[in-house]
Design a protein around this motif. Structure first.
Motif, PDB file in Angstrom:
ATOM      1  N   ASN A   1       0.819  -1.208   0.000  1.00  0.00           N
ATOM      2  CA  ASN A   1       0.000   0.000   0.000  1.00  0.00           C
ATOM      3  C   ASN A   1       0.852   1.256   0.000  1.00  0.00           C
ATOM      4  OD1 ASN A   1      -2.274  -1.512  -0.007  1.00  0.00           O
ATOM      5  ND2 ASN A   1      -2.674  -1.360   2.186  1.00  0.00           N
ATOM      6  N   LYS A   2       1.965   1.189   0.739  1.00  0.00           N
ATOM      7  CA  LYS A   2       2.896   2.328   0.767  1.00  0.00           C
ATOM      8  C   LYS A   2       3.346   2.649  -0.640  1.00  0.00           C
ATOM      9  CE  LYS A   2       5.233   1.856   5.251  1.00  0.00           C
ATOM     10  NZ  LYS A   2       6.533   1.605   5.857  1.00  0.00           N
ATOM     11  N   MET A   3       3.723   1.585  -1.361  1.00  0.00           N
ATOM     12  CA  MET A   3       4.210   1.783  -2.726  1.00  0.00           C
ATOM     13  C   MET A   3       3.129   2.408  -3.593  1.00  0.00           C
ATOM     14  SD  MET A   3       6.345  -1.559  -3.600  1.00  0.00           S
ATOM     15  CE  MET A   3       8.020  -1.740  -3.046  1.00  0.00           C
ATOM     16  N   ALA A   4       1.897   1.924  -3.395  1.00  0.00           N
ATOM     17  CA  ALA A   4       0.816   2.383  -4.263  1.00  0.00           C
ATOM     18  C   ALA A   4       0.468   3.848  -4.013  1.00  0.00           C
ATOM     19  CB  ALA A   4      -0.418   1.513  -4.044  1.00  0.00           C
ATOM     20  N   THR A   5       0.526   4.289  -2.745  1.00  0.00           N
ATOM     21  CA  THR A   5       0.133   5.667  -2.460  1.00  0.00           C
ATOM     22  C   THR A   5       1.174   6.661  -2.936  1.00  0.00           C
ATOM     23  OG1 THR A   5       1.048   5.437  -0.260  1.00  0.00           O
ATOM     24  CG2 THR A   5      -1.320   5.117  -0.482  1.00  0.00           C
ATOM     25  N   GLY A   6       2.413   6.265  -2.936  1.00  0.00           N
ATOM     26  CA  GLY A   6       3.447   7.094  -3.570  1.00  0.00           C
ATOM     27  C   GLY A   6       3.893   8.283  -2.767  1.00  0.00           C
ATOM     28  N   SER A   7       3.098   9.383  -2.782  1.00  0.00           N
ATOM     29  CA  SER A   7       3.624  10.654  -2.287  1.00  0.00           C
ATOM     30  C   SER A   7       4.104  10.584  -0.841  1.00  0.00           C
ATOM     31  CB  SER A   7       2.588  11.762  -2.451  1.00  0.00           C
ATOM     32  OG  SER A   7       1.447  11.439  -1.718  1.00  0.00           O
TER      33      SER A   7
ATOM     34  N   GLU B   1       9.234  13.579  -8.120  1.00  0.00           N
ATOM     35  CA  GLU B   1       7.933  13.191  -7.586  1.00  0.00           C
ATOM     36  C   GLU B   1       8.124  11.886  -6.840  1.00  0.00           C
ATOM     37  OE1 GLU B   1       5.106  14.791 -11.286  1.00  0.00           O
ATOM     38  OE2 GLU B   1       4.989  12.690 -10.678  1.00  0.00           O
ATOM     39  N   ALA B   2       7.021  11.353  -6.302  1.00  0.00           N
ATOM     40  CA  ALA B   2       7.089  10.109  -5.529  1.00  0.00           C
ATOM     41  C   ALA B   2       7.794   8.984  -6.298  1.00  0.00           C
ATOM     42  CB  ALA B   2       5.689   9.664  -5.135  1.00  0.00           C
ATOM     43  N   GLN B   3       7.496   8.870  -7.612  1.00  0.00           N
ATOM     44  CA  GLN B   3       8.069   7.764  -8.399  1.00  0.00           C
ATOM     45  C   GLN B   3       8.829   8.253  -9.625  1.00  0.00           C
ATOM     46  OE1 GLN B   3       4.101   5.359  -7.322  1.00  0.00           O
ATOM     47  NE2 GLN B   3       5.124   4.485  -9.086  1.00  0.00           N
ATOM     48  N   VAL B   4       9.275   9.509  -9.557  1.00  0.00           N
ATOM     49  CA  VAL B   4       9.962  10.104 -10.717  1.00  0.00           C
ATOM     50  C   VAL B   4      11.245  10.798 -10.268  1.00  0.00           C
ATOM     51  CG1 VAL B   4       9.761  11.773 -12.612  1.00  0.00           C
ATOM     52  CG2 VAL B   4       7.733  10.521 -11.853  1.00  0.00           C
ATOM     53  N   PHE B   5      12.335  10.558 -11.021  1.00  0.00           N
ATOM     54  CA  PHE B   5      13.593  11.258 -10.733  1.00  0.00           C
ATOM     55  C   PHE B   5      14.183  11.766 -12.044  1.00  0.00           C
ATOM     56  CE2 PHE B   5      14.990   7.059 -11.956  1.00  0.00           C
ATOM     57  CZ  PHE B   5      16.200   7.263 -12.610  1.00  0.00           C
TER      58      PHE B   5
ATOM     59  N   GLU C   1       6.766  27.323 -15.604  1.00  0.00           N
ATOM     60  CA  GLU C   1       8.227  27.230 -15.455  1.00  0.00           C
ATOM     61  C   GLU C   1       8.558  26.906 -14.016  1.00  0.00           C
ATOM     62  OE1 GLU C   1      10.926  30.179 -17.117  1.00  0.00           O
ATOM     63  OE2 GLU C   1       9.356  30.697 -18.549  1.00  0.00           O
ATOM     64  N   ASN C   2       9.542  26.000 -13.823  1.00  0.00           N
ATOM     65  CA  ASN C   2       9.930  25.564 -12.469  1.00  0.00           C
ATOM     66  C   ASN C   2       8.709  25.160 -11.643  1.00  0.00           C
ATOM     67  OD1 ASN C   2      12.654  26.150 -13.006  1.00  0.00           O
ATOM     68  ND2 ASN C   2      12.298  28.301 -12.529  1.00  0.00           N
ATOM     69  N   ASN C   3       7.789  24.464 -12.279  1.00  0.00           N
ATOM     70  CA  ASN C   3       6.551  23.966 -11.641  1.00  0.00           C
ATOM     71  C   ASN C   3       5.675  25.087 -11.088  1.00  0.00           C
ATOM     72  OD1 ASN C   3       7.402  21.301 -12.136  1.00  0.00           O
ATOM     73  ND2 ASN C   3       8.619  21.306 -10.264  1.00  0.00           N
TER      74      ASN C   3
ATOM     75  N   GLU D   1      -2.156  39.571 -10.186  1.00  0.00           N
ATOM     76  CA  GLU D   1      -1.271  38.499 -10.662  1.00  0.00           C
ATOM     77  C   GLU D   1      -1.041  37.502  -9.524  1.00  0.00           C
ATOM     78  OE1 GLU D   1       0.278  38.152 -13.700  1.00  0.00           O
ATOM     79  OE2 GLU D   1      -0.651  39.938 -14.560  1.00  0.00           O
ATOM     80  N   LYS D   2      -1.244  36.233  -9.794  1.00  0.00           N
ATOM     81  CA  LYS D   2      -1.027  35.208  -8.759  1.00  0.00           C
ATOM     82  C   LYS D   2      -0.128  34.120  -9.306  1.00  0.00           C
ATOM     83  CE  LYS D   2      -4.551  36.272  -5.731  1.00  0.00           C
ATOM     84  NZ  LYS D   2      -4.762  36.011  -4.333  1.00  0.00           N
ATOM     85  N   GLN D   3       0.462  33.364  -8.384  1.00  0.00           N
ATOM     86  CA  GLN D   3       1.205  32.182  -8.834  1.00  0.00           C
ATOM     87  C   GLN D   3       1.045  31.041  -7.844  1.00  0.00           C
ATOM     88  OE1 GLN D   3       5.170  33.949  -9.301  1.00  0.00           O
ATOM     89  NE2 GLN D   3       5.828  32.839  -7.504  1.00  0.00           N
ATOM     90  N   ALA D   4       1.143  29.819  -8.360  1.00  0.00           N
ATOM     91  CA  ALA D   4       0.960  28.636  -7.515  1.00  0.00           C
ATOM     92  C   ALA D   4       1.992  27.587  -7.892  1.00  0.00           C
ATOM     93  CB  ALA D   4      -0.431  28.072  -7.715  1.00  0.00           C
ATOM     94  N   LEU D   5       2.487  26.906  -6.879  1.00  0.00           N
ATOM     95  CA  LEU D   5       3.475  25.849  -7.096  1.00  0.00           C
ATOM     96  C   LEU D   5       2.742  24.524  -7.253  1.00  0.00           C
ATOM     97  CD1 LEU D   5       6.565  25.764  -7.224  1.00  0.00           C
ATOM     98  CD2 LEU D   5       6.587  25.211  -4.793  1.00  0.00           C
ATOM     99  N   LEU D   6       3.012  23.823  -8.349  1.00  0.00           N
ATOM    100  CA  LEU D   6       2.377  22.522  -8.597  1.00  0.00           C
ATOM    101  C   LEU D   6       3.326  21.424  -8.122  1.00  0.00           C
ATOM    102  CD1 LEU D   6       1.078  23.267 -12.215  1.00  0.00           C
ATOM    103  CD2 LEU D   6      -0.208  23.460 -10.077  1.00  0.00           C
ATOM    104  N   ASN D   7       3.144  20.995  -6.882  1.00  0.00           N
ATOM    105  CA  ASN D   7       4.009  19.924  -6.373  1.00  0.00           C
ATOM    106  C   ASN D   7       3.223  19.025  -5.427  1.00  0.00           C
ATOM    107  OD1 ASN D   7       3.806  21.267  -3.926  1.00  0.00           O
ATOM    108  ND2 ASN D   7       5.872  22.118  -3.997  1.00  0.00           N
ATOM    109  N   GLU D   8       3.912  18.082  -4.808  1.00  0.00           N
ATOM    110  CA  GLU D   8       3.211  17.065  -4.013  1.00  0.00           C
ATOM    111  C   GLU D   8       2.776  17.546  -2.627  1.00  0.00           C
ATOM    112  OE1 GLU D   8       4.621  12.915  -6.032  1.00  0.00           O
ATOM    113  OE2 GLU D   8       6.060  13.873  -4.712  1.00  0.00           O
ATOM    114  N   GLU D   9       3.081  18.803  -2.302  1.00  0.00           N
ATOM    115  CA  GLU D   9       2.524  19.399  -1.081  1.00  0.00           C
ATOM    116  C   GLU D   9       1.028  19.676  -1.300  1.00  0.00           C
ATOM    117  OE1 GLU D   9       4.253  20.180   1.889  1.00  0.00           O
ATOM    118  OE2 GLU D   9       5.759  18.918   0.925  1.00  0.00           O
TER     119      GLU D   9
END
Length: 611
Positions: free
Chosen positions: A18-24, A160-164, A279-281, A292-300
Motif C-alpha cells: 500500500n505504501k508503494m501504491a500511495t506514492g507521495s 515526484e514520488a516515483q519520478v527522478f 516554469e519551475n513547476n 497576478e497570482k502564482q501557484a506551485l504545482l508539487n506534491e505538497e
C-alpha cells in the motif's frame, strides 16, 4: 501462535504494498529526506549548537525538493548559504557543507579556511565519491577544521514520488548532437547518477537495455551502470559484498517512442505543462480581481496529486463539485450562527482557506486548459490520435495517413502544431520520401526551420525511408477492451514495456541482460498489470520489488503517469521512472532543432547550474 505471526507478516506485506501504491507519502523525496536525516542531521544532533548550512546550486535544488526551511530550523540549522557567494565570517559557528565532489566546490571550500577560517569547524558531505586528488587538497589546507567528511551517494533529483531526473537537460545535446565533444563524459556522469539512485533505494538491480540496430547509447550506458554498480557494492562500508536485490533497471533511448512526447495529451498534468507557460513547476495566472497570482504545482498540494493523472473532463467535473461542497460547508445548516459554531469555524479557518485556495487554483488551471482545448486542441486531437494509433475511433485502419493530415495543414493552426502533426504522419509511415518531405515542409512554411523534422534522424528515428536505415515498429499490446476517451486512445510504448517487464514477458533478444537477473524476475506465471490477481508464490517472492526505467534523452509527463498506473494496478511491484530531464512537446522540438548547432561546451552539474 503461528497463524498470528503469519497474519502479521501478511499485514506487513500488504502495508508495504500500500505504501508503494500511495506514492507521495513514501516516495523518492521522502526517501532522500530520511537519508539526509540519517547522515547530515544525525551528526548535527550530536552537538547542541546552532549551525550554518552551505550548499552549491545542485544541493540547493535537491534540498528544496525534499524539505522546508522549518524542517532545517527544527534541527538547529539557522542559516542556509550559497557556497559561491560572498559570506560574512562567523568564527564562533560550525558550518555544514553539502556539495558536489568537483574542483570548483572544493576550491570554494578551501577558500573559506585559507588564510583565515570563516567558521569554527566544518562538517563536509559530498553527493558522491570524492577523488583522492580533491580529498588530499582539502586535507592539506583544512585538516584541522574538518570534523566529518562523508560521501552520501545522492546526486540525482527526486521530482515526484516515483519520478527522478539527473537534472541535466543539456545531456540531450551532448548525446545526440553530431557536433558533440563530450558524449562519453555525459554518459559516464549519467551512469554515476543512476548508481547513486540505486544506492539511495538500497537496490542492486539486474540491468537490461533496449537493443537497437541504429543506436548504441542504451547499451553503452547499461554497461557503464552495471560495472559501476558492481564496483560500488564491492566497496560497501560494511565490508560485505552485496548480492542482487529484487529489482530490474531497464535503459531505453528517446527514439524508442517518438510519438508520446509529441502528441497533445488530455490528462491534467501533461496537458497543463504542454499548453500553459509553467516554469519551475510554477503556474502564473490572473485572479478574478485582476491581480497576478502564482501557484506551485508539487506534491505538497494533495489535490494536484489526486488530479494530475486524470483526464481533463474528469478534472473539471471534480473541481466544480469540490468548490460547491466547500461553499456549502461555509453555511450553517439551520441558518443560525452560534458562538461555539463560530469558534469551530475559526479553528478550521487555516486549513479551510488552504483547501479553498487549492481548489480555486485548480479551477483556474483546468479552465485555462479547457479554453485551449475548445479553441484548437480538440480538432487536432482526432487527427493526431488516428495517425498515432493507425486506426480511427471505430477501429477502422487508417489506409491513407495523408488524408488525415491534410485538414490539419489547411487549417490556421500554429506552425508548432502543424510540425507536430507532420511528425506524427512521418512516424506512422516509418519514414517518407525526400520529395514528399519537401512538399510538407513547403506546406507548413518552415523551409528555414526544417531541422525540427530532419534532426530526428540523430535519435535513430527514420524520417527519410532508406534501405541502410533499418527500423521496426514495436509490437503493441492489445488494449481494445480497455475503456478510453476517444481523443486519448494512444498509450505510451513505455507502458507496454513496464507491463511486459512485470509479467516477465520481455524478449531477451530485444532486451538483453547485462548481468545476472534477480531470481524473482525469472520464470513465468507473473502478474498481469491490468487484471486483479491472487497472490501467487512468485508474487509473494517479489512483493516489494522495484522496476526502474531510465529514458536517455528526456521523458514526457504521459510516460511518468504510466509508472503510477502500473504500480497501482500491480501493487506487488513499484515502478520508478527517470531520465536526464523532463520534456514537453515544445522543449523537445526546440532541443531537436538545436542539434544542428555548432560544438557543445562541456559543463559539470554545478557549472551548468551557475551558467
Amino acid at each position: 501462535m503461528t497463524s498470528k505471526v503469519g497474519d502479521k507478516r501478511q499485514e506487513e506485506e500488504q502495508r508495504k504494498r500500500n505504501k508503494m501504491a500511495t506514492g507521495s507519502e513514501y516516495g523518492l523525496k521522502k526517501l532522500v529526506w530520511h537519508r539526509l536525516q540519517e547522515t547530515i542531521i544525525a551528526d548535527c544532533r550530536k552537538s547542541e549548537v546552532w549551525k550554518i548550512l552551505i550548499l552549491d546550486p545542485f544541493t540547493t535544488k535537491l534540498l528544496s525538493a525534499c524539505c522546508k526551511m522549518s524542517d532545517l530550523m527544527s534541527e538547529k540549522i539557522t542559516i542556509v548559504e550559497d557556497l559561491f557567494k560572498t559570506r560574512e565570517p562567523v568564527p564562533e559557528m560550525k558550518a555544514i557543507y553539502f556539495m558536489s565532489p568537483n574542483a570548483k566546490c572544493v576550491d570554494a571550500f578551501i577558500a573559506d579556511f585559507k588564510p583565515k577560517p570563516k567558521y569554527k569547524a566544518a562538517y563536509v558531505y559530498f553527493t558522491d565519491y570524492c577523488s583522492d586528488v580533491l580529498f588530499n587538497n582539502m586535507k592539506l589546507y583544512c585538516a584541522k577544521y574538518i570534523r566529518v567528511c562523508k560521501e552520501l551517494s545522492m546526486c540525482f533529483m527526486p521530482q515526484e514520488a516515483q519520478v527522478f531526473t539527473c537534472d541535466n537537460p543539456m545531456a540531450f545535446r551532448s548525446i545526440y548532437s553530431p557536433h558533440s565533444q563530450d558524449k562519453q563524459k555525459t554518459l559516464e556522469t549519467l551512469a554515476d547518477q543512476l548508481v547513486t539512485l540505486c544506492a539511495t533505494l538500497d537496490e542492486y538491480p539486474g540491468v537490461r537495455y533496449k537493443k537497437d540496430s541504429n543506436m548504441e547509447n542504451a547499451k553503452y550506458l547499461a554497461e557503464l551502470v552495471d560495472n559501476k554498480l558492481a564496483r560500488h557494492y564491492e566497496l560497501d562500508d560494511s565490508g560485505k559484498k552485496k548480492g542482487k536485490t529484487q529489482a530490474q533497471l531497464l535503459i531505453v533511448e528517446r527514439g524508442f517512442d517518438p510519438v508520446s512526447p509529441i502528441l497533445h495529451e488530455l490528462t491534467y498534468q501533461a496537458m497543463a505543462y504542454d499548453l500553459m507557460d509553467i516554469e519551475n513547476n510554477t503556474y502564473k495566472y490572473k485572479a478574478k480581481d485582476g491581480s497576478e497570482k502564482q501557484a506551485l504545482l508539487n506534491e505538497e498540494d494533495m489535490l494536484w496529486v489526486k488530479l494530475r493523472h486524470k483526464h481533463i473532463a474528469e478534472v473539471s467535473d471534480q473541481i466544480r463539485k469540490l468548490v460547491k461542497e466547500i461553499s456549502a460547508s461555509k453555511k450553517q445548516p439551520d441558518g443560525k450562527t452560534t458562538i461555539s459554531g463560530l469558534a469551530q469555524l475559526m479553528k478550521k479557518m487555516p486549513a479551510f482557506r488552504k483547501g479553498l485556495a487549492e481548489k480555486t487554483i485548480h479551477l483556474q488551471l483546468a479552465e485555462d486548459c479547457m479554453k485551449h482545448f475548445s479553441n484548437n486542441v480538440e480538432k487536432l486531437c482526432k487527427a493526431e490520435q488516428d495517425l498515432a494509433v493507425g486506426s480511427d475511433v471505430d477501429g477502422v485502419k487508417v489506409k491513407d495517413p495523408m488524408r488525415t493530415l491534410l485538414p490539419v495543414l489547411l487549417h490556421p493552426y500554429s506552425t508548432h502544431d502543424k510540425i507536430r502533426a507532420v511528425l506524427l504522419y512521418i512516424f506512422s509511415l516509418n519514414g517518407t520520401t525526400d520529395e514528399n518531405l519537401s512538399k510538407l515542409i513547403q506546406h507548413v512554411k518552415i523551409e528555414d526551420e526544417r531541422e525540427f523534422i530532419l534532426n530526428w534522424k540523430e535519435l535513430g528515428v527514420p524520417i527519410i525511408t532508406s534501405t541502410s536505415f533499418f527500423s521496426r515498429k514495436p509490437t503493441r499490446r492489445d488494449r481494445s477492451q480497455e475503456e478510453t476517451y476517444n481523443l486519448s486512445r494512444w498509450t505510451p510504448v513505455i507502458k507496454d514495456v513496464m507491463e511486459d517487464a512485470v509479467e516477465n514477458k520481455l524478449d531477451t533478444k530485444e532486451w538483453p541482460h547485462l548481468s545476472e537477473c534477480p531470481a524473482a524476475w525469472n520464470g513465468s506465471g507473473a502478474v498481469s498489470a491490468r487484471q486483479k490477481h491472487k497472490a501467487s508464490s512468485q508474487d509473494e517472492r517479489r512483493s516489494g520489488s522495484r522496476l526502474i526505467i531510465f529514458i536517455i534523452g528526456g521523458m514526457s509527463f504521459s510516460e511518468m503517469r504510466c509508472a503510477y498506473e502500473v504500480t497501482q494496478a500491480v501493487k506487488s511491484c513499484e515502478v520508478i521512472i527517470g531520465s536526464s530531464h523532463i520534456v514537453t512537446p515544445t522543449s523537445l522540438l526546440d532541443d531537436i532543432k538545436a542539434l544542428s548547432k555548432g560544438p557543445v561546451e562541456t559543463f559539470t552539474i554545478e557549472e551548468r547550474s551557475n551558467a
